[in-house]
Write an enzyme that holds these catalytic residues in place. Structure first.
Site, short mmCIF file in Angstrom:
data_model
loop_
_atom_site.label_atom_id
_atom_site.label_comp_id
_atom_site.label_asym_id
_atom_site.label_seq_id
_atom_site.Cartn_x
_atom_site.Cartn_y
_atom_site.Cartn_z
N ALA A 62 0.92 -1.23 0.10
CA ALA A 62 0.12 0.11 -0.10
C ALA A 62 1.17 0.64 0.33
O ALA A 62 2.19 1.46 0.42
CB ALA A 62 -0.57 0.48 1.49
N GLY A 102 0.60 -5.44 0.92
CA GLY A 102 -0.42 -5.54 -0.12
C GLY A 102 -0.02 -5.72 -1.39
O GLY A 102 -1.17 -6.20 -2.30
N GLU A 105 -0.68 -9.06 -0.84
CA GLU A 105 -1.43 -9.64 -0.70
C GLU A 105 -3.23 -9.47 -2.18
O GLU A 105 -3.45 -10.65 -2.50
CB GLU A 105 -2.38 -8.41 -0.04
CG GLU A 105 -2.28 -8.19 1.41
CD GLU A 105 -2.71 -7.65 2.21
OE1 GLU A 105 -2.29 -6.26 2.23
OE2 GLU A 105 -3.11 -7.74 3.03
N GLU A 125 3.87 -5.30 7.32
CA GLU A 125 2.85 -4.30 8.41
C GLU A 125 3.76 -3.92 9.56
O GLU A 125 3.56 -3.24 9.83
CB GLU A 125 1.74 -4.68 7.87
CG GLU A 125 1.90 -4.68 6.38
CD GLU A 125 1.37 -5.72 5.81
OE1 GLU A 125 2.49 -6.77 5.80
OE2 GLU A 125 0.36 -5.30 4.47
#
Ligand code: 3HC
Length: 692
Positions: A62, A102, A105, A125
């Protein structure tokens, strides 16, 4: 080139993300990917989709810069992942570089994953005080097992593609061109039905003890932190609840972690660490020297530790001592260090020999004539250092960098004895120099840009975090720690017990308090500094309670005890004689001890750092508040999740910090006072200066 390019390779649609430098999931990326899926869905002839990163990497996560945006403005990673998971045609993540957070993911929500051999993947994270928030906590355990997933999510460290293949996280390793390999793979699996979706799998290796052990483990590895325990809770859900339940809980807990001061602190440090390497005026075009040969003067603890950094990086080192015995001792300590690492399985015997083979011991300074960089690491005495630099100036080749490892002395004065002050710089390593990640790079008045740029690059090469600082007594780190030490001693004089001050810093997350740290460094060092400063100021010899302890012969851990006694495991315990000495000292000075609470202890200790930090910023000794935070985290063990001392002060509010300083009888530094009055923060001050 758009942010997501769509290219047809026959019946496969390739979506290439172009969001340099690391293809973070920034605004525009989800829109581009959705458009790609729209196209793939509507075109009947498209049978499969490949998602690949343009440039050096797959999606690195992200976009951390968007974490503070209101939810409706932040890129909708979860929305895209939901769609990807339910997509009716096979999707293939083609991974090179790093698939992190992310990014992994997204890959986990694809039907398949292929990668080049040197790719890496992980869920880092936790290092930002958050948790995988787009399905990672639920999908990774379903693929690699909950034990491995916990290990990856709690360490935050990536694994290599080869290991990922063994774990089933990667379906195929591509040799040669990734894009063509991925297209070929997609075509070969275009007709697979039903589509194998990770969200439909179950966790097979969960036993209740796993979660208990993980919860125990994080008490040690992540003391005081929020997100690791949320990660364990979510991993447990992946094993015990339907996917949808875990997925919803993850969203809620992610927001809780993201909005915590701990995550703000860690994100501040993430960017501060990257900014620290940047110096206004230095550009990519600033010429640098290729450092191939290193010379070190002094084979003591510091010199030996410094040498190991370069040997580890494969650079030959010549190390100079004045006596054979000291040289032999220095070499045997280095060898022993390497052999201990080998015993732990982190080096092979061949590697130990390879590194020792790069080391040339000598008693002759002339042997440094070929060195590109020479670092002086002898004891702190200006006359000795000046003498060494005079000799180095005569011996070193033109263009060689002459560095001093001084922790307090004036680098300008040292440089002045050479005919090449532009080649002189301070490289202040922290003890143990082969372990501590911090390197204060001290820019003297005449240090050239090229020397500075070379040392910054060198810091990266030897895996240090290099922070550029200016010349003053103690530079940034030690100047601040001296103020902190003064305040700690004052607190004890007024009534606190040393163990109260230390416990207060433990509660904040520091591994050691001020007195444990002094005992470890050696109490005689501070004693000598105080005596020197008193002499310079024409004052009488210092006679504080700590000076009196040193005069009894208790110099810290190295003499078996100092402020504390130590057992064989180096655990401190209070000493009755020391306590008596403190009480006598107070009585003699007419001080009536008072009870000092934890709040006052915290405020006075931490804000003394912050106040000195503000002065350092005003004087331009540090370029940014973020640099000071990086120095305190990597050099002094200040917890990153508190954002470093300046980040911590921002979190508390500078108005509150200034008011507390005044309440405790201290004068806030003008910059701190000004920011407090304006409602500002150090971080905003950094940004305003274009430095953060
Ligand atoms: N968001 C925003 N910017 C990022 C970023 C990210 N995820 N990752 C890196 N950057 C920026 C850096 O700030 C730096 O910017 P600068 O050039 O302006 O200083 C630039 O990209 C290059 O980064 P590095 O200097 O670190 O480059 P390296 O090549 O040394 O390392 C990397 C590359 C391994 C990708 C490293 O940058 C890294 O570890 N990045 C963080 C990855 C990460 O934590 N991802 C998870 C994010 S959280 C998440 O995904 C939440 C989700 O679960 C919901």
């Amino acid at each position: 080139m758009s942010i997501v390019d769509q290219t047809r390779e026959g019946d496969v649609l390739v979506l290439t993300i172009n969001n340099p430098p690391v293809n973070a999931f920034s605004p525009g990326v989800p829109e581009g990917l959705h458009a790609g899926l729209d196209a793939a869905e509507s075109a009947g002839e498209v049978r499969a989709v490949v998602i690949i990163g343009g440039g050096r990497t797959f999606i690195a996560g992200a976009d951390i810069k968007t974490f503070d945006l209101p939810r409706e403005q932040a890129p909708d990673l979860r929305g895209f992942i939901s769609r990807l998971d339910a997509f009716p045609k096979p999707t293939v993540a083609a991974i090179h570089g790093t698939a992190l957070g992310g990014g992994l993911e997204v890959a986990l929500a694809c039907t398949y994953r292929v990668a080049v051999k040197d790719a890496q993947m992980g869920l880092p994270e936790v290092k930002l005080g958050v948790l995988p928030g787009a399905g990672g906590t639920q999908r990774l355990p379903r693929v690699v097992g909950v034990q491995k997933a916990l290990e990856m999510m709690l360490s935050g460290n990536p694994i290599k593609a080869t290991e990922a293949k063994d774990l089933g996280l990667v379906d195929d390793l591509v040799e040669g061109d990734l894009r063509s390999g991925a297209v070929e793979f997609a075509r070969a699996h275009a007709d697979a039905r039903p589509l194998p979706r990770v969200s439909e799998r179950t966790v097979t290796d969960a036993v209740p003890q796993v979660f208990g052990a993980a919860r125990q483990g994080i008490l040690k590895t992540h003391r005081g932190q929020l997100s690791p325990s949320l990660i364990v809770d979510l991993a447990e859900m992946s094993a015990t609840q339907p996917f949808a339940v875990g997925w919803d809980s993850e969203a809620r807990l992610f927001m809780q972690a993201k909005d915590s001061p701990q995550s703000r602190g860690l994100r501040h440090i993430f960017f501060a660490e990257r900014e620290a390497g940047k110096v206004p005026g230095l550009t990519k075009d600033t010429p640098t020297t290729d450092v191939r040969q290193v010379g070190i003067i002094g084979a003591g603890t510091m010199g030996g530790g410094i040498a190991m950094n370069f040997l580890n990086a494969g650079l030959p080192v010549t190390i100079v001592e004045t006596a054979q015995e000291a040289l032999d001792r220095g070499l045997s300590v280095i060898r022993r260090n390497y052999e201990n690492t080998a015993k732990k399985g982190r080096l092979t015997v061949e590697q130990v020999e390879q590194r020792m083979g790069l080391l040339t011991p000598t008693l002759n300074v002339e042997d440094l004539a070929d060195a590109d960089l020479i670092i002086e690491a002898v004891f702190e005495n200006m006359d000795v250092k000046k003498d060494i630099f005079t000799r180095l100036d005569a011996v070193a080749k033109p263009g060689a960098i002459l560095a001093t490892n001084t922790s307090t002395l004036d680098v300008n004065e040292i440089a002045s004895v050479t005919g090449r002050p532009e080649q002189v710089i301070g490289l202040h390593f922290f003890s143990p120099a082969n372990v501590m990640k911090l390197l204060e790079i001290v820019r003297a008045d005449k240090t050239s840009d090229s020397v500075l740029a070379t040392c910054l690059a060198l810091a990266r090469k030897i895996k240090k975090v290099g922070v550029v600082v200016g010349v003053c007594d103690g530079f940034v780190g030690n100047r601040m720690i001296h103020r902190y030490g003064d305040e700690a001693r004052k607190l004890v004089e007024e009534g606190a017990r040393p163990q109260d001050a230390d416990a207060t810093m433990h509660a904040l997350g520091l591994p050691m308090g001020p007195f444990e740290m002094s005992d470890m460094a050696g109490l005689d060092i501070g004693y000598a500094i105080r005596a020197h400063q008193a002499k310079v100021r024409g004052e009488p010899k210092p006679d504080g309670w700590l000076d009196r302890i040193v005069e009894t012969g208790r110099k810290g851990q190295k003499t078996g005890g100092g402020i504390y006694d130590y057992d064989e495991k180096r655990r401190p315990s209070p000493n009755a004689d020391v306590q008596k000495l403190i009480e006598d000292h107070r009585a003699e000075k007419g001080i009536r001890p008072r009870e000092i609470g934890q709040e006052e202890l915290t405020e006075r200790l931490v804000y003394s750092l912050v106040n000195e930090g503000a002065k350092i910023l005003e004087e331009g000794i540090a370029q940014r508040a973020g640099d000071i935070d990086v120095i305190y985290i990597y050099g002094y063990g200040f917890p990153a999740y508190r954002g470093g001392p300046m980040g911590y002060a921002d979190e508390v509010g500078l108005k509150n910090v200034a008011a507390a300083l005044e309440k405790h009888g201290q004068t806030p530094a003008p910059l701190l006072k000004q920011l407090a009055e304006e409602g500002g923060t150090f971080a905003a001050w950094d940004r305003q200066k274009g430095r953060g």
